[in-house]
Design an enzyme around this catalytic site. Structure first.
Site, mmCIF file in Angstrom:
data_model
loop_
_atom_site.group_PDB
_atom_site.id
_atom_site.type_symbol
_atom_site.label_atom_id
_atom_site.label_comp_id
_atom_site.label_asym_id
_atom_site.label_seq_id
_atom_site.Cartn_x
_atom_site.Cartn_y
_atom_site.Cartn_z
ATOM 1 N N LYS A 33 -7.485 2.886 0.894
ATOM 2 C CA LYS A 33 -7.700 4.022 0.000
ATOM 3 C C LYS A 33 -7.970 5.335 0.734
ATOM 4 O O LYS A 33 -7.964 6.393 0.126
ATOM 5 C CB LYS A 33 -8.823 3.728 -0.998
ATOM 6 C CG LYS A 33 -8.546 2.592 -1.944
ATOM 7 C CD LYS A 33 -7.270 2.698 -2.780
ATOM 8 C CE LYS A 33 -7.076 3.956 -3.555
ATOM 9 N NZ LYS A 33 -6.082 3.779 -4.658
HETATM 10 N N1 PMP Z 1 -7.199 -3.505 -2.364
HETATM 11 C C1 PMP Z 1 -8.383 -2.885 -2.358
HETATM 12 C C2 PMP Z 1 -9.510 -3.516 -1.607
HETATM 13 C C3 PMP Z 1 -8.558 -1.678 -3.060
HETATM 14 O O1 PMP Z 1 -9.760 -1.075 -3.056
HETATM 15 C C4 PMP Z 1 -7.469 -1.148 -3.782
HETATM 16 C C5 PMP Z 1 -7.609 0.121 -4.574
HETATM 17 N N2 PMP Z 1 -8.560 0.113 -5.572
HETATM 18 C C6 PMP Z 1 -6.244 -1.833 -3.762
HETATM 19 C C7 PMP Z 1 -6.144 -2.995 -3.024
HETATM 20 C C8 PMP Z 1 -5.051 -1.366 -4.578
HETATM 21 O O2 PMP Z 1 -4.390 -0.262 -4.083
HETATM 22 P P1 PMP Z 1 -3.702 0.794 -5.065
HETATM 23 O O3 PMP Z 1 -4.822 1.559 -5.726
HETATM 24 O O4 PMP Z 1 -2.915 1.659 -4.147
HETATM 25 O O5 PMP Z 1 -2.868 0.075 -6.059
#
Ligand code: PMP
Length: 317
Positions: A33
């Protein structure tokens, strides 16, 4: 900054495929993130939505908040983070260490105005100096992955990639990477890995946001179509249970010296399932190792916590 692309030896050997993970825990704030957070701040500054001395407010499972604090605090911004109180305590501690103000809320459905997402928006409405990052709808998130994650994957594999697999929290990663990779080679297959309790699986299969069950994974799964996911170019979806995720997490700890967070383990279980199919022998897979296991020490790496949840790690097969 570019993160490493690491070959997951044990899974590659077990399947006869090349399975790579992008080591997103190498980012300054320790997660995937950071990419979105940095881009959101830079775009908001450029558009004068974020002014010197202003406040950045966001509703988050924690990692986006950490990214906003890592990039926002040195620039002199106040950072206010709204979170559900059932997320790993480690993320709350990191946020406080970084100087962010953390507001915790009881977990509730998205439709409830007490949801941390609505509380972050409300904070920005009540504080004129505050900028709401809104990672779900803000397309700076998509842009971060389209301009950095996608090109890094393409360059690090020299274009030799057959599958990209990732779970979805806001959809920024899948949105940006799927578009970039398919523009380079439309034959690359893009697949969402989805936990129970998330509506994406049904949405991709049948067009409705419906779900069953729940999941202990953090930061992934959604029940609505976000602007960032709307842009995603996805071929298929696979559902992964908490038990399968935990089995993979402990497999990686034992065989690959990798101590990963829950979404990374879920991603790799999904890759493993697809790579095992006979028609996929020899193919190259890339997925995201979104954050590190040290962020979840008090939960999935605590045997007592796991036993309470009836999740005893089993051998993967
Ligand atoms: N894995 C973790 C540990 C995250 O914190 C997040 C985002 N909240 C994601 C995956 C998903 O990524 P995205 O928001 O780009 O879909």
């Amino acid at each position: 900054m570019q993160t490493s692309l690491v070959l997951i030896n044990s899974l590659s050997q077990l399947t006869g495929c090349k399975i790579y993970g992008k080591a997103e825990f190498e980012n300054p704030g320790g997660s995937i993130k950071d990419r979105a957070a940095k881009q959101i701040i830079e775009d908001a500054e450029f558009e004068a939505k974020l002014k010197p001395g202003g406040t950045i407010v966001e509703g988050t499972a924690g990692n986006t908040g950490i990214g906003l604090a890592v990039y926002g605090k040195p620039k002199g911004y106040k950072v206010v983070i709204c979170m559900a109180n059932n997320q790993a305590q480690e993320k709350v501690e990191i946020l406080k260490t970084l100087g962010a103000e953390v507001l915790l809320y009881k977990p509730c459905p998205f439709s409830d105005l007490n949801h941390f997402y609505h509380q972050a928006r409300k904070y920005s409405e009540e504080n004129p100096n505050a900028f709401w990052a809104n990672q779900f709808e803000n397309l700076s998130n998509f842009k971060a992955h389209y301009t950095t994650t996608g090109p890094e994957i393409w360059n690090q594999t020299n274009g030799d990639i057959d599958f990209f697999v990732a779970s979805v929290g806001t959809g920024g990663t899948m949105g940006g990477v799927s578009n970039f990779l398919k523009e380079k080679n439309s034959k690359i297959k893009t697949i969402v890995a989805d936990p129970f309790g998330s509506g994406i699986y049904e949405y991709i299969k049948n067009g409705n946001f419906k779900t069953e069950g729940s999941s202990i994974t953090e930061g992934i799964g959604i029940m609505r179509l976000t602007e960032n996911f709307k842009k995603a170019n996805v071929d298929s979806v696979i559902r992964v249970s908490d038990q399968q995720m935990i089995d993979m997490m402990y497999h990686l700890l034992k065989h690959d010296n990798l101590k990963l967070g829950t979404s990374a383990a879920l991603n790799l279980f999904a890759v493993y399932e697809i790579a095992k199919m006979s028609e996929n022998k020899g193919k190259t897979f890339v997925t995201m190792l979104c954050d590190h296991g040290s962020r979840y020490e008090s939960k999935v790496y605590d045997p007592r916590w796991l036993a309470e949840k009836n999740l005893i790690p089993k051998l993967i097969h």
